[in-house]
Scaffold this active site. Sequence first.
Site, short mmCIF file in Angstrom:
data_model
loop_
_atom_site.label_atom_id
_atom_site.label_comp_id
_atom_site.label_asym_id
_atom_site.label_seq_id
_atom_site.Cartn_x
_atom_site.Cartn_y
_atom_site.Cartn_z
N GLY A 317 45.57 32.91 45.60
CA GLY A 317 46.34 33.78 44.71
C GLY A 317 45.44 34.33 43.62
CD GLU A 318 43.09 31.94 40.40
OE1 GLU A 318 41.98 32.54 40.32
OE2 GLU A 318 43.20 30.71 40.25
#
Length: 351
Positions: A317-318
């Site tokens: 993610g991120e």
Amino acid sequence: MSLLVDAIGRIAPLDAGVMQAARTRQDMLTKPQGSLGRLEALSIQIAGITGQVRPQLKQPAVVVMAGDHGVAAQGVSAFPPEVTPQMVLNFLYGGAGINVLARHVGARVVIVDVGVASEVPAHPDLVVRKVALGTRDFSLEPAMTREQAQQAVEVGIAVAVEAIDAGADILATGDMGIANTTASSAIVAAVSGMSVAEVTGRGTGVDDAGLAHKVAVIEQALKLHSPNPADGLDLLSKVGGLEIAGLAGVIIGAASRRVPVVIDGFISGAAALIAAALAPESKAYMIAGHRSVERGHQAVFGSLDLEPVFDLNLRLGEGTGAVLAISICQAACKILDEMATFGEAGVSGKE
């Protein structure tokens, strides 16, 4: 008129004339037609998005939305909610995976607190647009009000427009929020019509018992709330997340300004489903960055008719996969802009 309604009204179809001109130029470049495959298609899509036959992407930015989830109280994540503000600080001080990969591609990182359940220490680079101190536990009650859902979407629209006004010419979506794969799986199951078990993965790494529990929690929530899959705000308010809402807004905001937006992994995919429900024409502005390990991600592609740029077995993610995909988008545009045609190069061809 609300910011959401205004932004949706500004989303126009891709410029067909520009796309045809870009396609014609691609066919005149010093290579066999179609030999650069997906790079050619990407450059033509980005030409249609931007309205430029030879688009240049020089100022990328990734917007990382952070928010907490009340459903974390049900033990659906291998990590505690305290990790969310800690990771936000890590982003701000440049130590996270997204910071490393953003530096690699020269992307600005915009960190937005749209719903962290605690007050994050002040930092000059933190954009504080907190709608609430996290969502409520949607296994017991709606995650948020419809008004909060719209407010969070509008936070994303405003942040996207601000980034574009500051020079960003391509955006990527990123997320941070413990238990956000639980909310995303609920959204994907509701929209795709697939079973919860088919679209729910291990998230932060729960074991078999944890996964079974996570599936049961989501099934209970969907039965309790019966969200309307055609109503993005209903989905968000019943089983969504504030950062998911914010990312949906980023997508809509980018589309309203004719800027391509690269979608990251599973959480961003859920946000893309929300954006598509609210603004169907925003789908044409989306570029799927990568295929996540999260098992429900393929259902997102099926619902949106998107094909990911690459598959590296990522699940962080991120925005990490999305910023890597930005470099592919830049390469595609450079081919279209910088590569010589047969005529320019004096090479015998079809020109």
